[in-house]
Design a protein around this motif. Structure first.
Motif, short mmCIF file in Angstrom:
data_model
loop_
_atom_site.label_atom_id
_atom_site.label_comp_id
_atom_site.label_asym_id
_atom_site.label_seq_id
_atom_site.Cartn_x
_atom_site.Cartn_y
_atom_site.Cartn_z
N LEU A 12 -48.03 115.26 44.54
CA LEU A 12 -46.84 115.37 43.34
C LEU A 12 -46.60 114.02 42.95
O LEU A 12 -46.18 113.16 43.66
CB LEU A 12 -45.71 116.21 43.81
N ILE A 13 -46.71 113.93 41.58
CA ILE A 13 -46.28 112.76 40.63
C ILE A 13 -45.12 113.28 39.85
O ILE A 13 -45.51 114.21 39.01
CB ILE A 13 -47.43 112.02 39.85
N VAL A 14 -44.23 112.28 40.22
CA VAL A 14 -42.86 112.96 39.25
C VAL A 14 -42.57 111.52 38.40
O VAL A 14 -42.67 110.60 38.80
CB VAL A 14 -41.64 113.39 39.93
N ALA A 15 -41.81 111.92 37.09
CA ALA A 15 -41.40 110.75 36.20
C ALA A 15 -40.55 111.62 35.31
O ALA A 15 -40.53 112.72 35.08
CB ALA A 15 -42.62 110.18 35.52
N GLY A 16 -39.52 110.65 34.93
CA GLY A 16 -38.68 111.26 33.72
C GLY A 16 -37.53 110.34 33.77
O GLY A 16 -37.18 109.51 34.66
N LYS A 17 -36.82 110.47 32.66
CA LYS A 17 -35.68 109.72 32.20
C LYS A 17 -34.62 110.56 31.93
O LYS A 17 -34.55 111.83 31.42
CB LYS A 17 -35.89 108.97 30.88
N ALA A 18 -33.35 110.19 32.07
CA ALA A 18 -32.28 110.97 31.64
C ALA A 18 -31.51 110.51 30.73
O ALA A 18 -31.36 109.09 30.57
CB ALA A 18 -31.18 111.22 32.95
N HIS A 19 -30.82 111.18 29.63
CA HIS A 19 -29.97 110.23 28.53
C HIS A 19 -28.93 109.26 29.28
O HIS A 19 -28.42 109.78 30.50
CB HIS A 19 -29.31 111.34 27.76
N PRO A 20 -28.67 108.30 28.67
CA PRO A 20 -27.51 107.38 29.35
C PRO A 20 -26.36 107.91 29.52
O PRO A 20 -25.73 107.47 30.74
CB PRO A 20 -27.76 106.24 28.16
N GLN A 21 -26.01 108.91 28.87
CA GLN A 21 -24.45 109.53 28.97
C GLN A 21 -24.83 110.72 30.03
O GLN A 21 -23.76 111.40 30.03
CB GLN A 21 -23.76 109.94 27.76
N ASP A 22 -25.96 111.29 30.44
CA ASP A 22 -26.06 112.41 31.16
C ASP A 22 -26.18 112.15 32.65
O ASP A 22 -27.11 111.98 33.16
CB ASP A 22 -27.36 113.07 30.85
N GLU A 23 -24.93 112.15 33.25
CA GLU A 23 -24.72 111.81 34.56
C GLU A 23 -25.35 112.91 35.52
O GLU A 23 -25.88 112.48 36.54
CB GLU A 23 -23.18 111.91 34.84
N GLU A 24 -25.45 114.15 35.01
CA GLU A 24 -25.98 115.22 36.05
C GLU A 24 -27.44 114.98 35.71
O GLU A 24 -28.13 114.92 36.86
CB GLU A 24 -25.74 116.51 35.38
N GLY A 25 -28.14 114.58 34.96
CA GLY A 25 -29.45 114.16 34.93
C GLY A 25 -29.84 112.92 35.64
O GLY A 25 -30.96 112.95 36.24
N LYS A 26 -28.83 112.02 35.57
CA LYS A 26 -29.10 110.77 36.53
C LYS A 26 -28.99 111.29 37.91
O LYS A 26 -29.80 110.51 38.86
CB LYS A 26 -28.17 109.75 36.39
N ARG A 27 -28.22 112.12 38.12
CA ARG A 27 -28.27 112.65 39.72
C ARG A 27 -29.45 113.21 40.18
O ARG A 27 -29.93 113.16 41.32
CB ARG A 27 -27.06 113.61 39.99
N PHE A 28 -30.08 114.13 39.33
CA PHE A 28 -31.22 114.78 39.50
C PHE A 28 -32.28 113.61 39.89
O PHE A 28 -33.24 113.90 41.00
CB PHE A 28 -31.73 115.62 38.36
N ILE A 29 -32.52 112.73 39.11
CA ILE A 29 -33.39 111.53 39.30
C ILE A 29 -33.08 110.75 40.70
O ILE A 29 -33.94 110.59 41.59
CB ILE A 29 -33.18 110.40 38.12
#
Length: 837
Positions: A529-546
């Motif tokens: 599995l290859i995973v990639a992606g960015k979270a919006h700078p203000q999206d703390e939940e997205g950053k936690r996913f990463i």
């Protein structure tokens, strides 16, 4: 050809400037070998011919000019470019008498990493759109902004937390050219802002046949604060965002005028560009000595709005006070009150007292509106129904044109070869319907061979990218060398890459980590599995996913099977969609308006495992891939558990066994059958060729015709329509309906209704019988016929209608709607009156 940012080249090498400044090199790779010959190291690291020309030594260029083979190849490439620009193209063949010009406005464009002016799918779609317009010869110019920083680049810290880095986009290193005015100076476009004048510089990007004009506020004549308006894509707060949209819309139209361009059609790629509709009307008003509302009736006919937003909360909304600050003087120029101007972007019944919504402004100033998939069209009708009070949701005037991808930008060299063998070199320069049968005739061996080549290249790319990533983090040489041991070119390869946001559920695969470990490390049927992606700078939940993925990747038992690659960009996206066997997409329905990443794997023989949302909801059949969900919307919290279980089960019981089920020669014929079905059925259907041809036939040409009709003779028809609309609005309250009589007929019903219109003449309205559709039939209102006048009444009439139907009479309800043969109802007049009343 010379350029102000490039030193003079040796005689005979000037054509290199022409080739490097035409971004056709982003999808036509005929010149790749030439650029590699000039400087292999720079070409390998950047893939940017313009930067390569700036960095190569003069001595190297003088050596090359002495090489006959190099000069001959350069001349051949220049001639091929000229043949492309002047040769036959689809639009000219299909519409030889058309002189329509379309202007496309977008806040971002994802054309190449050499011009990083995008943040995600909206920009990548816009880039693909321009490339397709070039290939098809659609007469289109584009407008955008030149950001000094663009969107952020991503790194992860030692704890897996996202770090945002904003490299500076030096104009001198970008493949762009300053636009000069008639006197040879840099073209400047002025905009009046509160207390000062903002001057915008204009740059040109050449995308094959299409010119993209970029506006830039970083001019020394502006204040330091104003120079930063175009400093960062989607950055700087609500006021800067408003100023960016003023620059794109108002400044964009003025830039086109300064260039001598007067488009018939303006296409708004999202509501960010909605202000162009006001500036276009203002210019028409001044040129034809009409008032603003008359001008809007003329110009609206030539405006199309594409919405990509699946939820109303995602629209750009600005405080009323801010709009008053920036819009009061502009309202004076339009000759309307600030309240009337604000009402164009307000939600009923606010009428100018609420916040200003750019999508509402676009809805009220465009004559054609579409979502970007069939499902998204239905979602958008729900979102915008407040603008059409009392109208049935299905009659809210939002259609759909499903997105597509520019196939030559995303196909691998091996896919290009196999499509060329099957369909010829010109296959993506016209109508795509003829491509399907050719792919069906390819052998299983040929299809499986090219898939193996693509997977191997992805594995090698991932290793190189991971090694570079480790080096950026200061890893020791031994750790960097270990990057060569990850992944396996013969293993089933899954890809998951996108913006990390909660609604995309990027951690659905991590719902049961141990189960995922067992899936990846199966002894006889392993998976990677290859995973990639960015979270919006203000999206703390997205950053936690990463961060969760970054932690999971560190596990020793999955390290060889799983990699998270930082800084998801166009280059990485291109490699991923070319090499993965299965592309996974897990949004929460119906929040994925379209989604184009899964479309990009189609041409490369990859398969989709996706939620029944966006494009996949209309593309999926069992023969071409796999579906998550049940095709319904769910709000219950436990539904994620249900779909996580479904995701694991599909992978464990269907996908992995199918991939490894081989014949004696090692070919998985059932898997290859899905590849063939996906490539032949879906790749042509979800190409940008099909998409753009639909825009031409369904939007551009009809809108161009309507705009020219309304603007002719100084806007004579537009004045008539404005007067019609004003009269209806003034007297609509006088309408009432009474004395409905229904008589049963052998084949249905006869309806008779007394209608009192007051001061409204009967030719200005239409009396209809409406019934909700049954059995998925479209709701087609039946027009009632005016049979007789009512004595003593002012515009009182008896209307009749016979309907042949087996449905009960109570299914049908009379109503009165605005009507004019040249008006688009309810898009341009949402007046409606239902019986009784």
């Amino acid at each position: 050809m010379t350029h102000p940012f490039l030193r003079p080249l040796p005689a005979g090498m000037e054509g290199l400037v022409e080739l490097s400044l035409d971004l056709r090199w982003t999808w036509s790779h005929a010149a790749d070998r030439l650029w590699q010959q000039i400087d292999p190291a720079v070409w390998e690291r950047t893939g940017n011919p313009w930067l390569l020309l700036q960095s190569v030594s003069q001595r190297r260029l003088e050596q090359l000019v002495q090489e006959w083979d190099f000069r001959a190849e350069l001349e051949r490439l220049l001639q091929a470019r000229r043949d492309y620009l002047t040769g036959a193209e689809w639009f000219g063949d299909a519409h030889p008498d058309s002189d329509t010009l379309i202007a496309y406005f977008s806040m971002e464009y994802g054309l190449a990493e050499a011009l990083p002016l995008y943040s995600g799918g909206l920009g990548v779609l816009a880039g693909d759109y321009l490339k397709a317009a070039s290939d098809l010869g659609v007469p289109l110019v584009a407008v955008g902004l030149l950001y000094q920083e663009g969107y952020f680049r991503q790194m992860l810290d030692a704890r897996g937390r996202q770090i945002e880095v904003y490299p500076y986009n030096a104009p001198t290193s970008l493949p762009i050219t300053p636009v000069r005015d008639s006197n040879g100076g840099w073209l400047g476009v002025p905009i009046q802002l509160p207390g000062r004048v903002l001057v915008l510089r204009v740059w040109q990007v050449q995308v094959g046949r299409v010119a993209l004009f970029l506006l830039d506020s970083n001019d020394p004549m502006n204040s330091p604060a104003d120079r930063g308006i175009t400093g960062k894509l989607y950055g700087g707060g609500v006021e800067v965002r408003l100023m960016q949209e003023i620059v794109l819309g108002i400044g964009g139209w003025r830039a086109l005028e300064a260039l001598g361009l007067r488009p018939d059609v303006c296409h708004l790629n999202e509501g960010h560009a909605a202000l162009v509709t006001l500036e276009r009307a203002r210019r028409f008003m001044l040129d034809n000595s009409v008032n603003f509302w008359e001008a809007l009736w003329a110009t609206r006919a030539g405006n199309v709005f594409t919405t990509h937003t699946p939820v109303a909360a995602a629209f750009d909304v600005f405080p009323r006070a801010l709009l008053e600050e920036y819009g009061t003087r502009y309202a004076e120029q339009l000759g309307v009150s600030p309240r009337d101007l604000l009402a164009l972007g307000s939600r009923p019944p606010d009428g100018g007292d609420g916040p200003f919504n750019m999508a509402y402004l676009a809805m009220r100033t465009c004559d054609s509106v579409n979502g970007v998939s069939q499902l998204h069209g239905a979602v958008s009708r729900r979102i915008f129904r407040d603008l059409f009070p009392r109208w049935p949701e299905r009659e809210v005037p939002v259609g759909h044109i499903t997105n597509g991808v520019h196939v030559p930008s995303w196909d691998s060299p091996w896919a290009d070869e196999i499509w060329t063998t099957a369909c010829g070199k010109e296959r993506w320069l016209g109508t795509p319907e003829t491509l399907s049968s050719a792919i069906r005739n390819l052998s299983d061996e040929a299809l499986w061979q090219f898939r193996g080549e693509e997977r191997r290249e992805l594995v090698h790319y991932a290793r190189r990218r991971l090694a570079r990533q480790l080096g950026q983090h200061g890893a020791n040489p031994d750790a960097i060398a270990q990057a060569d041991n990850i992944l396996d070119p013969n293993m089933l390869t899954l890809g998951f890459a996108r913006r990390f946001a909660e609604y995309k559920r990027p951690n659905l695969l991590l719902h049961d980590p141990e189960r995922l470990v067992r899936l990846l490390t199966g002894p006889s049927q392993p998976v990677q599995l290859i995973v990639a992606g960015k979270a919006h700078p203000q999206d703390e939940e997205g950053k936690r996913f990463i961060q969760a993925w970054a932690e999971f990747v560190k596990r020793i038992d999955v390290r060889a099977h799983l990699v998270f690659i930082e800084d998801y960009d166009l280059d990485l996206a291109q490699e991923l969609v070319q090499g993965v066997d299965v592309w996974i997409n897990t949004p929460r329905r119906p929040w994925e308006a379209s989604g184009t990443s899964g479309m990009k794997v189609l041409v490369n023989g990859g398969l989709n495992l996706s939620e029944l949302d966006g494009w996949w909801a209309e593309a999926y059949v069992p023969e071409v891939g796999w579906a998550l969900g049940d095709g319904l919307e769910h709000t219950e919290p436990e539904w994620d558990d249900v779909e996580a279980e479904q995701l694991y089960r599909l992978l464990e019981q269907e996908i992995v066994p199918l991939f490894y089920r081989r014949d004696a020669q090692g070919i998985p014929h059932e898997w290859v059958a899905r590849i063939r079905a996906s490539m032949s059925r879906l790749a042509p259907r979800f190409s940008s060729n099909r998409m753009l041809q639909e825009y031409v036939s369904d939007a551009y040409l009809p809108l161009s015709t309507a705009y020219r009709r309304r603007s002719a003779d100084g806007g004579r028809l537009a004045k008539e329509l404005a007067a019609w609309a004003s009269m209806l609005k003034r007297y609509w309250h006088e309408i009432h309906l009474t004395n409905l009589e229904v008589q049963q007929q052998p084949d249905g019903w006869l309806f008779a209704l007394q209608v009192y219109l007051g001061e409204i003449p009967p030719q200005s309205v239409q009396v209809q019988l409406y019934a909700e559709p049954v059995d998925n039939d479209a709701a087609v209102p039946q027009v009632m016929e005016c049979r007789a006048s009512i004595p003593g009444a002012t515009h009182g009439y008896v209307y009749h209608c016979h309907i042949a139907t087996a449905r009960p009479a109570t299914d049908f309800t009379p109503r009165v709607v605005a009507w004019h043969p040249e008006a688009h109802v309810p898009m341009e007049s949402n007046l409606i009156h239902w019986f009784p009343g």
